[in-house]
Write a protein that holds these residues in place. Structure first.
Motif, PDB file in Angstrom:
ATOM      1  N   THR A 178      70.342   6.194   1.721  1.00  0.00           N
ATOM      2  CA  THR A 178      69.748   5.085   0.960  1.00  0.00           C
ATOM      3  C   THR A 178      69.832   3.795   1.778  1.00  0.00           C
ATOM      4  O   THR A 178      70.905   3.420   2.258  1.00  0.00           O
ATOM      5  N   VAL A 179      68.687   3.119   1.905  1.00  0.00           N
ATOM      6  CA  VAL A 179      68.601   1.923   2.747  1.00  0.00           C
ATOM      7  C   VAL A 179      68.404   0.674   1.893  1.00  0.00           C
ATOM      8  O   VAL A 179      67.539   0.642   1.007  1.00  0.00           O
ATOM      9  N   VAL A 180      69.197  -0.350   2.159  1.00  0.00           N
ATOM     10  CA  VAL A 180      68.997  -1.683   1.575  1.00  0.00           C
ATOM     11  C   VAL A 180      68.821  -2.660   2.732  1.00  0.00           C
ATOM     12  O   VAL A 180      69.320  -2.441   3.833  1.00  0.00           O
ATOM     13  N   TRP A 181      68.113  -3.759   2.470  1.00  0.00           N
ATOM     14  CA  TRP A 181      67.696  -4.661   3.546  1.00  0.00           C
ATOM     15  C   TRP A 181      68.330  -6.045   3.441  1.00  0.00           C
ATOM     16  O   TRP A 181      68.333  -6.656   2.377  1.00  0.00           O
ATOM     17  N   LEU A 182      68.816  -6.539   4.584  1.00  0.00           N
ATOM     18  CA  LEU A 182      69.264  -7.929   4.685  1.00  0.00           C
ATOM     19  C   LEU A 182      68.095  -8.878   4.894  1.00  0.00           C
ATOM     20  O   LEU A 182      68.124 -10.031   4.486  1.00  0.00           O
ATOM     21  N   LYS A 183      67.078  -8.387   5.601  1.00  0.00           N
ATOM     22  CA  LYS A 183      65.952  -9.196   6.079  1.00  0.00           C
ATOM     23  C   LYS A 183      66.436 -10.311   7.012  1.00  0.00           C
ATOM     24  O   LYS A 183      65.835 -11.376   7.119  1.00  0.00           O
ATOM     25  N   LYS A 184      67.526 -10.072   7.663  1.00  0.00           N
ATOM     26  CA  LYS A 184      68.088 -10.930   8.705  1.00  0.00           C
ATOM     27  C   LYS A 184      68.801 -10.022   9.695  1.00  0.00           C
ATOM     28  O   LYS A 184      69.151  -8.887   9.373  1.00  0.00           O
ATOM     29  N   TRP A 185      69.031 -10.548  10.910  1.00  0.00           N
ATOM     30  CA  TRP A 185      69.785  -9.768  11.880  1.00  0.00           C
ATOM     31  C   TRP A 185      71.276  -9.813  11.575  1.00  0.00           C
ATOM     32  O   TRP A 185      71.998  -8.862  11.856  1.00  0.00           O
ATOM     33  N   LEU A 186      71.712 -10.910  11.054  1.00  0.00           N
ATOM     34  CA  LEU A 186      73.111 -11.012  10.649  1.00  0.00           C
ATOM     35  C   LEU A 186      73.222 -11.972   9.474  1.00  0.00           C
ATOM     36  O   LEU A 186      72.519 -12.983   9.414  1.00  0.00           O
ATOM     37  N   ASP A 187      74.049 -11.602   8.547  1.00  0.00           N
ATOM     38  CA  ASP A 187      74.273 -12.394   7.334  1.00  0.00           C
ATOM     39  C   ASP A 187      75.573 -11.888   6.725  1.00  0.00           C
ATOM     40  O   ASP A 187      75.566 -11.073   5.794  1.00  0.00           O
ATOM     41  N   PRO A 188      76.720 -12.329   7.273  1.00  0.00           N
ATOM     42  CA  PRO A 188      78.005 -11.751   6.887  1.00  0.00           C
ATOM     43  C   PRO A 188      78.258 -11.693   5.383  1.00  0.00           C
ATOM     44  O   PRO A 188      78.797 -10.691   4.889  1.00  0.00           O
TER      45      PRO A 188
ATOM     46  N   VAL B   5      65.939   7.144   1.257  1.00  0.00           N
ATOM     47  CA  VAL B   5      65.645   6.542  -0.048  1.00  0.00           C
ATOM     48  C   VAL B   5      65.528   5.039   0.153  1.00  0.00           C
ATOM     49  O   VAL B   5      66.424   4.406   0.701  1.00  0.00           O
ATOM     50  N   GLY B   6      64.411   4.472  -0.272  1.00  0.00           N
ATOM     51  CA  GLY B   6      64.175   3.054  -0.083  1.00  0.00           C
ATOM     52  C   GLY B   6      62.814   2.822   0.541  1.00  0.00           C
ATOM     53  O   GLY B   6      62.215   3.742   1.120  1.00  0.00           O
ATOM     54  N   LYS B   7      62.338   1.592   0.454  1.00  0.00           N
ATOM     55  CA  LYS B   7      61.017   1.246   0.965  1.00  0.00           C
ATOM     56  C   LYS B   7      61.150   0.240   2.124  1.00  0.00           C
ATOM     57  O   LYS B   7      62.136  -0.467   2.230  1.00  0.00           O
ATOM     58  N   ILE B   8      60.105   0.200   2.948  1.00  0.00           N
ATOM     59  CA  ILE B   8      60.038  -0.781   4.028  1.00  0.00           C
ATOM     60  C   ILE B   8      59.334  -2.012   3.474  1.00  0.00           C
ATOM     61  O   ILE B   8      58.160  -1.928   3.070  1.00  0.00           O
ATOM     62  N   PRO B   9      60.010  -3.154   3.437  1.00  0.00           N
ATOM     63  CA  PRO B   9      59.365  -4.370   2.885  1.00  0.00           C
ATOM     64  C   PRO B   9      58.174  -4.795   3.736  1.00  0.00           C
ATOM     65  O   PRO B   9      58.092  -4.508   4.931  1.00  0.00           O
ATOM     66  N   GLU B  10      57.246  -5.487   3.090  1.00  0.00           N
ATOM     67  CA  GLU B  10      56.094  -6.018   3.822  1.00  0.00           C
ATOM     68  C   GLU B  10      56.539  -7.126   4.762  1.00  0.00           C
ATOM     69  O   GLU B  10      57.417  -7.911   4.431  1.00  0.00           O
TER      70      GLU B  10
END
Length: 367
Positions: free
Chosen positions: A194-204, A362-367
């Motif tokens: 299952t994949v979740v997205w930060l939409k950043k390279w790093l965000d502690p 499991v999960g989608k690729i955001p636009e």
């Protein structure tokens, strides 16, 4: 007698001047090399790995080069930083993240005699090449190990929805599915990662939040993909195993990490600078992996069974010898469509432009 003394003094002064001139000439012959770095050299991930590559370059070629770097170069500041280096006579300039690509291309057109190297992108010019490492090879091995150990409900904290992380997710999942099958572990082949997205390279902060969310959803292994080790460290704190990324995260507090996939940029930096010095540099699309030592894996955690370690290392040996089956078909996407036919391997172009998830994710690729 006085004339002789004056003559000797003149000869000595002339010799000193010549030697000084030769010294300056030698100093001028040193190649000036510059790097634009995405974040701080202490991010314990992506930029730390590039910094280690720079240190490797300096160690190998220290008396032949002058090296400078700038930290925290985001997209908006890239053109200014790179242009300043070009104006100041730096002969080869490295951009180290996808966001550096377009600004670097603009500057490259204005400085045709300067060499530009871009990491992770795909655009080129007569004086601009690009380079990247086949991290998906290491991702595949980490997944293979995890599957052999019976992990079948992995949670992945992914970064930006571009081909680089996407193929990493897919490679890990392919290895995971193979390991589960070989290990005889019952699993749902459509729901293992299952994949979740930060939409950043790093965000502690959000790396911690997303890792905790995945753990609360009962995922049995946390896959770090961000440029800091925080999601892996969070997993360790919560007593859940983790897979590290970029650096050996066990060195940074994630002592539960079963293995880490590791960047090793130094060999490429040495190779590119030597080609520039020897006048043999030309724009290329470099895509190196285990065979060229541009990636590595860390030591295994003591909990990884010896038989599992042996199987993983046997696969790594094949990759070092040039046989890479990580994207060997048949492979289906999430909708069940065959994207890589049986007995065929994904081409480099397919890997570098990958914009779909495979079956098992499991999960989608955001636009």
């Amino acid at each position: 007698m006085g004339k002789k003394i004056l003559l000797v003094a003149f000869v000595l002064m002339f010799a000193v001047t010549v030697l000084a001139s030769e010294g300056l000439a030698q100093q001028k012959k040193k190649m000036k090399v510059a790097f634009a770095l995405l974040s701080t050299i202490h991010d314990l991930g992506w930029t730390t790995a590039h910094y280690q590559g720079i240190e490797f370059l300096k160690k190998e070629m220290g008396d032949q080069i002058i090296v400078d770097y700038t930290e925290n170069v985001l997209a908006a500041d890239t053109e200014r930083v790179i242009r300043n280096y070009a104006k100041n006579g730096y002969e080869i300039i490295f951009g180290t993240t996808y966001e550096h690509m377009d600004p670097m291309l603009m500057v490259a057109k204005d400085f045709p005699n300067t060499i530009f190297e871009h990491c992770s992108g795909y655009k080129m010019a007569k004086n601009m090449g690009n380079y990247f490492a086949r991290m998906e090879q290491a991702e595949y091995l980490a997944g293979y190990m995890s599957g052999l150990m019976g992990f079948k409900n992995v949670g992945t904290v992914a970064t930006q929805p571009i081909p680089e992380p996407i193929r990493g997710v897919n490679a890990f999942t392919l290895g995971l599915l193979r390991g589960l099958k070989e290990g005889g572990h019952k699993h749902d082949p459509k729901k293992v990662n299952t994949v979740v997205w930060l939409k950043k390279w790093l965000d502690p902060i959000n790396e911690v939040v997303l890792a905790e969310t995945l753990i609360n959803q009962k995922h049995d292994l946390i896959r770090q993909m961000a440029d800091t080790p925080d999601s892996a460290r969070t997993a360790c704190y919560k007593k859940v195993p983790a897979i590290g990324y970029g650096m050996d995260v066990k060195l940074y507090g994630a002592d539960c990490a079963l293995i880490s996939t590791v960047w090793n940029w130094g060999p490429y930096y040495v190779d590119a600078v030597k080609r520039a010095m020897n006048k043999t540099w030309k724009p290329q699309e470099i895509y190196w992996g285990f065979k060229e030592s541009l990636i590595a894996v860390s030591a295994f955690h003591p909990s990884v069974p010896k038989k599992v370690q042996e199987k993983v290392m046997a696969e790594l040996k094949k990759m070092k010898e040039g046989k890479d089956d990580s994207f060997l078909g048949p492979i289906k996407d999430q909708q069940g469509k065959v994207v890589i036919p049986a007995s065929q391997r994904a081409t480099d172009k397919e890997l570098l432009t990958m914009k779909y998830f495979i079956e098992g994710v499991v999960g989608k690729i955001p636009e």
